[in-house]
Design an enzyme around this catalytic site. Sequence first.
Site, PDB file in Angstrom:
ATOM      1  N   VAL A   1       0.839  -1.203   0.000  1.00  0.00           N
ATOM      2  CA  VAL A   1       0.000   0.000   0.000  1.00  0.00           C
ATOM      3  C   VAL A   1       0.871   1.249   0.000  1.00  0.00           C
ATOM      4  O   VAL A   1       1.677   1.454   0.909  1.00  0.00           O
ATOM      5  CB  VAL A   1      -0.927   0.039   1.238  1.00  0.00           C
ATOM      6  CG1 VAL A   1      -1.831   1.264   1.171  1.00  0.00           C
ATOM      7  CG2 VAL A   1      -1.763  -1.220   1.325  1.00  0.00           C
TER       8      VAL A   1
ATOM      9  N   LYS B   1      -5.997  -1.655  -2.266  1.00  0.00           N
ATOM     10  CA  LYS B   1      -5.340  -0.978  -1.153  1.00  0.00           C
ATOM     11  C   LYS B   1      -6.367  -0.551  -0.102  1.00  0.00           C
ATOM     12  O   LYS B   1      -6.105  -0.629   1.104  1.00  0.00           O
ATOM     13  CB  LYS B   1      -4.557   0.223  -1.677  1.00  0.00           C
ATOM     14  CG  LYS B   1      -3.379  -0.218  -2.558  1.00  0.00           C
ATOM     15  CD  LYS B   1      -2.843   0.943  -3.384  1.00  0.00           C
ATOM     16  CE  LYS B   1      -1.631   0.509  -4.214  1.00  0.00           C
ATOM     17  NZ  LYS B   1      -1.248   1.550  -5.186  1.00  0.00           N
TER      18      LYS B   1
END
EC number: 1.1.1.3
Lengths: 430, 430
Positions: B134, B207
């Site tokens: 992420v 994400k």
Amino acid sequence: MMRTRPLKVALLGCGVVGSEVARIMTTHAEDLAARVGAPVELAGVAVRRPSKVREGIDPSLITTDATALVKRGDIDVVVEVIGGIEPARSLITTAFEHGASVVSANKALLAQDGAALHAAAEEHGRDLYYEAAVAGAIPLIRPLRESLAGDKINRVMGIVNGTTNFILDKMDTTGAGYQEALDEATALGYAEADPTADVEGFDAAAKAAILAGIAFHSRVRLDDVYREGMTEVTAADFASAKQMGCTIKLLAICERAADGESVTARVHPAMIPLSHPLASVRGAYNAVFVEADAAGQLMFYGPGAGGSPTASAVLGDLVAVCRNKLAESTGPGESAYAQLPVSPMGEVVTRYHISLDVADKPGVLAQVATVFAEHGVSIDTVRQQGKDGEASLVVVTHRASDASLSGTVEALRNLDTVRGVASIMRVEGE
Amino acid sequence: MMRTRPLKVALLGCGVVGSEVARIMTTHAEDLAARVGAPVELAGVAVRRPSKVREGIDPSLITTDATALVKRGDIDVVVEVIGGIEPARSLITTAFEHGASVVSANKALLAQDGAALHAAAEEHGRDLYYEAAVAGAIPLIRPLRESLAGDKINRVMGIVNGTTNFILDKMDTTGAGYQEALDEATALGYAEADPTADVEGFDAAAKAAILAGIAFHSRVRLDDVYREGMTEVTAADFASAKQMGCTIKLLAICERAADGESVTARVHPAMIPLSHPLASVRGAYNAVFVEADAAGQLMFYGPGAGGSPTASAVLGDLVAVCRNKLAESTGPGESAYAQLPVSPMGEVVTRYHISLDVADKPGVLAQVATVFAEHGVSIDTVRQQGKDGEASLVVVTHRASDASLSGTVEALRNLDTVRGVASIMRVEGE
Ligand SMILES: NC(=O)c1ccc[n+]([C@@H]2O[C@H](COP(=O)([O-])OP(=O)(O)OC[C@H]3O[C@@H](n4cnc5c(N)ncnc54)[C@H](OP(=O)(O)O)[C@@H]3O)[C@@H](O)[C@H]2O)c1
Ligand SMILES: NC(=O)c1ccc[n+]([C@@H]2O[C@H](COP(=O)([O-])OP(=O)(O)OC[C@H]3O[C@@H](n4cnc5c(N)ncnc54)[C@H](OP(=O)(O)O)[C@@H]3O)[C@@H](O)[C@H]2O)c1
């Protein structure tokens, strides 16, 4: 996975930060237990004034004998939020000796005695965590120490004192002078009655020492940090900054030297371009800019102080230390293997903005330029402004060492045609 | 403290990210050893094309048999930077079975099968770390999972895809249309030949799922994330945004419902005020804004992708996992105890900016306003613009549920006087 015997926490200090720590421990007890894997219990609270009413805290937990509390032997974690050097330091070492790990928010102590405290923690196999000591709620120590553990950090540059940022922001946006902005900060509770630690840069210098040590895997003490406060910053400086497309911030800057063999750490007001992410950090907020070889440029932003943000950081550490206790392990301790020396301020290389009051006659600029050249300081731009036989010269230099700049300024002061050096300000962030 | 037996690392994949991981492991070997407490050795590199020249990598380490590599038994840590679901998933579970902990950058896999992989890691007593999955180099997972472990996170809102931010930033600053900006992003290497995963929001949604799960201590899968791409955003939308003092960003937003009993996760373009810190995130940079009860508002900013920033995050995890190995412990695993359900998009509450093409005759505004009122959507401002019998109405609402807004829009489409709904955009960050 839930263990039923609770982990016992001794809270040393129950003021602005401590009372919030106690409140969150009580109101979020179930969440904390789930995240730690065992209940986390407040086992004692040491204060100075036992009779003070403390909302939400069982009075039977209150004691004025902090030493006895940390010596009890059944304490798993000591949270030190008293502040100052003593008795905090002795209490922390006593805690290590009696089986407890420690979470602290005490930047002054960590900056002064971090190495000794880390050594004591390691000797006894305990944790010493202090995320709250730098920039309040902003996760900074953990990212530097862990997330960037595989990278090479070259610079940490930040606004790490909310009081001074509030004052400078006020001066910038309203055109107020230093004293007027300070008075407003005091009235609004952003500055303490005695603002010395903030405005003279002591608080920021302590944080710079802690950040530099972690970022460069070396030991950097408070005494190693060059420090200049922001009490001399004037409305005129802000006007000059605006003309350059800059604003003024009190910055803590930790840098690795170009050759990689030494580091520097310093706190001083500086001009930074308005386009720099730190320029738009408003009010009492903090932000820290980190440059690393592989990661590039990162920034961390948030509230740098206040009871509840600081308590958030303390509790994050508390959860981590409790987990380590349960796993019978410890987290990463001090990492100072690189042992890079701290160079003096004279070796810092940066740019400068210098305002000179000069005689308004031909040849002055040539004289001044010669002095810069003789000291090896190359000039980027010069602006001349004349008014009634008086004139001002504003010089912005290319990158030069602080020592060369000091030499230049001394020589300028000796010129007959230079009436005075109105201001010298470093220019950062380019 | 230094152990001499090295920790052995198997690198699966040696592409954009993997080659940088290998490079840093080699060039920074001494630093890594000092930080871990033991040498860290590259013990094998699995790729698809064995004959490709890979600078700086000992050819004898290269293999196409990734499965045999993770089964070797002497591997301490497997770094998975192949990407995609298979063979990555099988390789990771095989690694756990054969004694290795895993560091991965694979958002697609983690978003889809994070729970199963975490369970496998825990079953075998291994670590599974994925900071790089992420927002590239930005420390985000560790701060959310550890630094904020004692706090209650209420919202995570971020720009987590650099490609789409580059495109939107271009559209904003140059007035370009979507296709033109995409073409430039492709030419400059910011967008892939097939940009679907980015521009349709799949990458950001993965994400969002990962961030929501961690922030809310619950399980959030890719399918739980509402997703709208940014291919329909027009220059006209940017013009409307500007009139409101806003810009447009593709945002991933994870929120705890007001009652605290459920969460939502979504990805869509949205208007945000220019004064919001996310509004000034330029080019391919990422930034994530976090709101927590005690900490307040935090922001994390940095490069969201690229070989070397992503490798920085991978190496941070590698150091942590190696330290855990040496300590014979593991770091914090999945925390999903809160088990909050994910509510559908209809329950999301936010503000909306709606542009309608309407007939330019009296009574239209009253008709439109009635439809909003009937659906319980309260109007903040309306702007009417007339031109040659045609007119447009721009409505900005107060906060309302997505379901109410959808109902409103459907009813508006059925009005004779409404020629069309030109655009609907959510308004965030106030
Ligand atoms: N405030 C912030 O925003 C902030 C932000 C970051 C870090 N910090 C750090 O956090 C620490 C605490 O700050 P604070 O603002 O919470 O300070 P504070 O409000 O002054 O509270 C200090 C507490 O310590 C207690 N105390 C003082 N001397 C003691 C002694 N000898 N034995 C036992 N207890 C004693 C006081 O007791 P009484 O209550 O009886 O007076 C009080 O509860 C400091 O290290 C500070 O630098 C604070
Ligand atoms: N690139 C970024 O900026 C970025 C940012 C964040 C996260 N990530 C994540 O990082 C991961 C890797 O991305 P990347 O950009 O480095 O991908 P990449 O450049 O396409 O590299 C993939 C690597 O995996 C190898 N590979 C493919 N299939 C394989 C197989 N079956 N067995 C063994 N090796 C195989 C390839 O071998 P060959 O070299 O022989 O083709 C190549 O070395 C992905 O999960 C991605 O989402 C990437």
